[in-house]
Design a protein around this motif. Structure first.
Motif, mmCIF file in Angstrom:
data_model
loop_
_atom_site.group_PDB
_atom_site.id
_atom_site.type_symbol
_atom_site.label_atom_id
_atom_site.label_comp_id
_atom_site.label_asym_id
_atom_site.label_seq_id
_atom_site.Cartn_x
_atom_site.Cartn_y
_atom_site.Cartn_z
ATOM 1 N N ILE A 197 0.537 -1.272 -0.014
ATOM 2 C CA ILE A 197 0.120 0.166 -0.148
ATOM 3 C C ILE A 197 0.927 1.199 0.205
ATOM 4 C CG2 ILE A 197 -2.375 -1.369 0.653
ATOM 5 C CD1 ILE A 197 -1.429 -0.237 3.495
ATOM 6 N N ILE A 198 2.031 1.117 0.185
ATOM 7 C CA ILE A 198 3.404 2.265 0.219
ATOM 8 C C ILE A 198 4.088 1.479 -0.670
ATOM 9 C CG2 ILE A 198 4.689 3.535 1.940
ATOM 10 C CD1 ILE A 198 1.797 4.212 2.326
ATOM 11 N N THR A 199 4.454 2.861 -1.583
ATOM 12 C CA THR A 199 5.216 2.593 -2.734
ATOM 13 C C THR A 199 6.992 3.386 -1.940
ATOM 14 O OG1 THR A 199 5.004 5.190 -3.059
ATOM 15 C CG2 THR A 199 4.157 2.859 -4.682
ATOM 16 N N ARG A 200 7.857 2.735 -2.569
ATOM 17 C CA ARG A 200 9.429 3.789 -2.488
ATOM 18 C C ARG A 200 9.225 5.084 -2.312
ATOM 19 N NH1 ARG A 200 13.753 0.843 -5.646
ATOM 20 N NH2 ARG A 200 12.369 -1.098 -5.664
ATOM 21 N N ASP A 201 8.403 5.395 -2.821
ATOM 22 C CA ASP A 201 8.033 7.024 -2.951
ATOM 23 C C ASP A 201 7.269 7.603 -1.188
ATOM 24 O OD1 ASP A 201 7.419 7.641 -6.593
ATOM 25 O OD2 ASP A 201 9.640 7.398 -5.358
ATOM 26 N N ASP A 202 7.111 6.772 -1.010
ATOM 27 C CA ASP A 202 6.472 7.623 0.097
ATOM 28 C C ASP A 202 6.251 7.097 1.496
ATOM 29 O OD1 ASP A 202 3.869 7.898 -1.619
ATOM 30 O OD2 ASP A 202 3.242 5.452 -1.173
ATOM 31 N N ARG A 251 -2.513 4.005 1.431
ATOM 32 C CA ARG A 251 -2.105 5.082 -0.109
ATOM 33 C C ARG A 251 -2.707 6.514 -0.073
ATOM 34 N NH1 ARG A 251 1.497 6.965 -2.883
ATOM 35 N NH2 ARG A 251 1.370 7.185 -5.327
ATOM 36 N N GLY A 252 -4.203 6.838 -0.025
ATOM 37 C CA GLY A 252 -5.179 7.766 -0.223
ATOM 38 C C GLY A 252 -4.917 8.779 1.328
ATOM 39 N N ARG A 286 -2.108 13.939 2.489
ATOM 40 C CA ARG A 286 -1.084 14.567 3.545
ATOM 41 C C ARG A 286 -0.159 15.457 2.405
ATOM 42 N NH1 ARG A 286 2.364 11.382 7.963
ATOM 43 N NH2 ARG A 286 0.459 9.722 7.700
ATOM 44 N N ARG A 287 -0.135 14.570 1.029
ATOM 45 C CA ARG A 287 1.421 15.222 -0.064
ATOM 46 C C ARG A 287 0.512 16.500 -0.288
ATOM 47 N NH1 ARG A 287 4.315 10.861 -3.085
ATOM 48 N NH2 ARG A 287 5.803 10.432 -1.473
ATOM 49 N N THR A 288 -0.298 16.839 -0.623
ATOM 50 C CA THR A 288 -1.716 17.465 -1.459
ATOM 51 C C THR A 288 -1.503 18.302 0.062
ATOM 52 O OG1 THR A 288 -2.943 16.696 -2.718
ATOM 53 C CG2 THR A 288 -3.517 18.192 -1.830
ATOM 54 N N LEU A 289 -1.467 18.568 0.979
ATOM 55 C CA LEU A 289 -1.325 19.461 1.940
ATOM 56 C C LEU A 289 -0.224 20.610 2.215
ATOM 57 C CD1 LEU A 289 -4.157 17.701 5.175
ATOM 58 C CD2 LEU A 289 -4.579 19.921 3.265
ATOM 59 N N ASP A 290 0.515 19.053 1.895
ATOM 60 C CA ASP A 290 2.416 19.647 2.316
ATOM 61 C C ASP A 290 2.334 20.274 1.150
ATOM 62 O OD1 ASP A 290 2.398 18.586 4.337
ATOM 63 O OD2 ASP A 290 3.654 16.622 3.327
ATOM 64 N N LYS A 291 1.897 20.854 -0.577
ATOM 65 C CA LYS A 291 2.318 21.413 -0.928
ATOM 66 C C LYS A 291 1.012 22.866 -0.738
ATOM 67 C CE LYS A 291 4.041 18.321 -5.219
ATOM 68 N NZ LYS A 291 3.830 18.192 -6.343
ATOM 69 N N ILE A 292 0.174 22.514 -0.567
ATOM 70 C CA ILE A 292 -0.417 23.782 -0.594
ATOM 71 C C ILE A 292 0.085 24.734 0.787
ATOM 72 C CG2 ILE A 292 -2.548 24.670 0.664
ATOM 73 C CD1 ILE A 292 -4.300 22.607 -0.684
ATOM 74 N N ARG A 293 1.062 23.954 1.949
ATOM 75 C CA ARG A 293 1.399 24.900 3.233
ATOM 76 C C ARG A 293 1.966 25.653 2.643
ATOM 77 N NH1 ARG A 293 1.886 20.294 6.297
ATOM 78 N NH2 ARG A 293 -0.457 20.916 7.248
ATOM 79 N N VAL A 294 3.261 24.716 2.326
ATOM 80 C CA VAL A 294 4.774 25.399 1.039
ATOM 81 C C VAL A 294 3.840 26.685 0.492
ATOM 82 C CG1 VAL A 294 6.676 24.896 -0.688
ATOM 83 C CG2 VAL A 294 5.955 23.142 1.177
#
Length: 91
Positions: free
Chosen positions: A7-12, A21-22, A27-35
Motif C-alpha cells: 500500500i506504500i510505494t518507495r516514494d512514500d 495510500r489515500g 498529506r502530500r497535497t496538504l504539504d504542497k498547499i502549506r508550502v
C-alpha cells in the motif's frame, strides 16, 4: 498464490507503513498547499508569476494554479488584477 501489492510505494517512504495510500496522497497535497501558503505569508505579498518561478521545479503549472485557487477560495489569499498575491490570513 496471488501477488501482494504494497500500500506504500518507495516514494512514500517518508510516511509509516501503516498509512493507507489515500492518506499519503492527502498529506502530500496538504504539504504542497502549506508550502505555497507559507511563502505568501512570509512575503506578505508577491507577484503570482514570481512565486511560480520559485516553485516550478516541484509543481506542475496545473498543481500550482489549483493550490492558488484553494487558497483564494478559502479567503486566506486574494489576488489583485495585477496578479499580486496578498496574504489575508485566517480570521
Amino acid at each position: 498464490m496471488a501477488e501482494v501489492k504494497p500500500i506504500i510505494t518507495r516514494d512514500d517512504s517518508a510516511y509509516d507503513n501503516y498509512t493507507p495510500r489515500g492518506n499519503v496522497i492527502a498529506r502530500r497535497t496538504l504539504d504542497k498547499i502549506r508550502v505555497i501558503a507559507d511563502a505568501i505569508k512570509e512575503a506578505g505579498s508577491i507577484p503570482n508569476g514570481h512565486l511560480y518561478a520559485m516553485v516550478m521545479e516541484a509543481y506542475t503549472f496545473e498543481e500550482y494554479e489549483k493550490v492558488i485557487t484553494v487558497l483564494k477560495n478559502a479567503g486566506i489569499v486574494y489576488e489583485l488584477t495585477t496578479h499580486m498575491l496578498i496574504w489575508k490570513g485566517l480570521k
